[in-house]
Design a protein around this motif. Structure first.
Motif, PDB file in Angstrom:
ATOM      1  N   LEU A  97      20.254  -7.104   5.390  1.00 40.29           N
ATOM      2  CA  LEU A  97      20.394  -6.493   6.712  1.00 40.29           C
ATOM      3  C   LEU A  97      19.056  -6.399   7.441  1.00 40.29           C
ATOM      4  O   LEU A  97      18.873  -6.982   8.505  1.00 40.29           O
ATOM      5  N   ARG A  98      18.091  -5.673   6.849  1.00 43.09           N
ATOM      6  CA  ARG A  98      16.824  -5.468   7.552  1.00 43.09           C
ATOM      7  C   ARG A  98      15.772  -4.934   6.600  1.00 43.09           C
ATOM      8  O   ARG A  98      16.047  -4.093   5.764  1.00 43.09           O
ATOM      9  N   SER A  99      14.555  -5.436   6.754  1.00 43.97           N
ATOM     10  CA  SER A  99      13.407  -4.879   6.044  1.00 43.97           C
ATOM     11  C   SER A  99      12.187  -5.004   6.942  1.00 43.97           C
ATOM     12  O   SER A  99      12.174  -5.784   7.895  1.00 43.97           O
ATOM     13  N   GLY A 100      11.177  -4.222   6.636  1.00 51.00           N
ATOM     14  CA  GLY A 100       9.955  -4.286   7.419  1.00 51.00           C
ATOM     15  C   GLY A 100       8.775  -3.787   6.610  1.00 51.00           C
ATOM     16  O   GLY A 100       8.923  -2.896   5.764  1.00 51.00           O
ATOM     17  N   VAL A 101       7.617  -4.377   6.832  1.00 49.15           N
ATOM     18  CA  VAL A 101       6.361  -3.913   6.240  1.00 49.15           C
ATOM     19  C   VAL A 101       5.530  -3.347   7.379  1.00 49.15           C
ATOM     20  O   VAL A 101       5.202  -4.064   8.332  1.00 49.15           O
ATOM     21  N   TRP A 102       5.180  -2.066   7.292  1.00 49.14           N
ATOM     22  CA  TRP A 102       4.651  -1.368   8.457  1.00 49.14           C
ATOM     23  C   TRP A 102       3.164  -1.099   8.398  1.00 49.14           C
ATOM     24  O   TRP A 102       2.529  -0.925   9.441  1.00 49.14           O
ATOM     25  N   SER A 103       2.582  -0.991   7.252  1.00 50.53           N
ATOM     26  CA  SER A 103       1.147  -0.718   7.179  1.00 50.53           C
ATOM     27  C   SER A 103       0.622  -1.191   5.837  1.00 50.53           C
ATOM     28  O   SER A 103       1.378  -1.339   4.874  1.00 50.53           O
ATOM     29  N   LEU A 104      -0.674  -1.454   5.784  1.00 50.65           N
ATOM     30  CA  LEU A 104      -1.255  -1.928   4.532  1.00 50.65           C
ATOM     31  C   LEU A 104      -2.705  -1.497   4.414  1.00 50.65           C
ATOM     32  O   LEU A 104      -3.365  -1.163   5.400  1.00 50.65           O
TER      33      LEU A 104
END
Length: 206
Positions: A97-104
């Motif tokens: 459905l959906r995934s996200g990588v927001w900060s690293l």
């Protein structure tokens, strides 16, 4: 300096490395007719570059092309290049459905620490991480998951909440963000009134 890049879609990814005087060292352009975003970038002590974001269907970062699930709205990724601009590895946070990588951020040994969201459970971790509000992943020098943790229950809708930020110093991680569900970082459950801000300091697990 460097090559001239022409846009291929509504949003493309451009990664550029400059020297201390602002001179061009290397740059890369990643684009499809759809949307790719990479708002997060970090460096380690040896000059390796790490960047993260989302893409729609297919993204070629120099290694094996990343192929999103046909039903996914968007899919998160992390990639790393060496000091000369050569591809080291790329990682896709696959989801139907959906995934996200927001900060690293990058810790002292060179592990890439990322905060992410994913609708389904994370099967690549051992043990598997159930669907959560937030994920914290540590990727090793080969782009493989070294450790993972999930915090808070999955929301009724995919995302729609401010992502957390991550910073690494010595052997600790600092997380800051907001939540509208109870969340436990290991020292008791934090229960928000509606949408509350949190700050957490965690030990790095390797």
């Amino acid at each position: 300096g460097g090559d001239f890049f022409s846009a291929a879609g509504s949003d493309d990814i451009v990664v550029a490395v400059l020297d201390a005087a602002g001179g061009h060292v290397w740059s890369r352009h990643f684009a499809t007719p759809l949307t790719e975003l990479a708002p997060e970038i970090a460096f380690d002590a040896t000059g390796n570059v790490f960047f993260a974001g989302t893409f729609a269907r297919r993204l070629d970062l120099g290694g094996e092309p990343l192929l999103a699930a046909p039903t996914a709205i968007e899919t998160g990724f992390v990639a790393s290049y060496d000091i000369a601009g050569a591809h080291r590895w790329s990682y896709m946070l696959s989801d139907s459905l959906r995934s996200g990588v927001w900060s690293l951020a990058v810790d002292e040994p060179g592990n890439c620490l990322v905060t992410a969201q994913k609708w389904e459970r994370l099967d690549l971790a051992t043990p598997a991480i159930p669907p959560s509000r937030y994920l914290l992943l540590a990727l090793d020098s080969n782009g493989q998951i070294g450790s993972a943790a999930g915090f808070g229950d999955r929301p009724p809708q995919p995302f729609g909440i401010s992502p957390v930020l991550v910073a690494a110093a010595a052997d600790v991680i600092f997380l800051a963000g907001s939540t509208d569900v109870p969340i436990d970082f290991g020292n008791g459950v934090l229960v928000p009134d509606m949408l509350d801000v949190f700050l957490a300091k965690l030990a790095i697990r390797r």
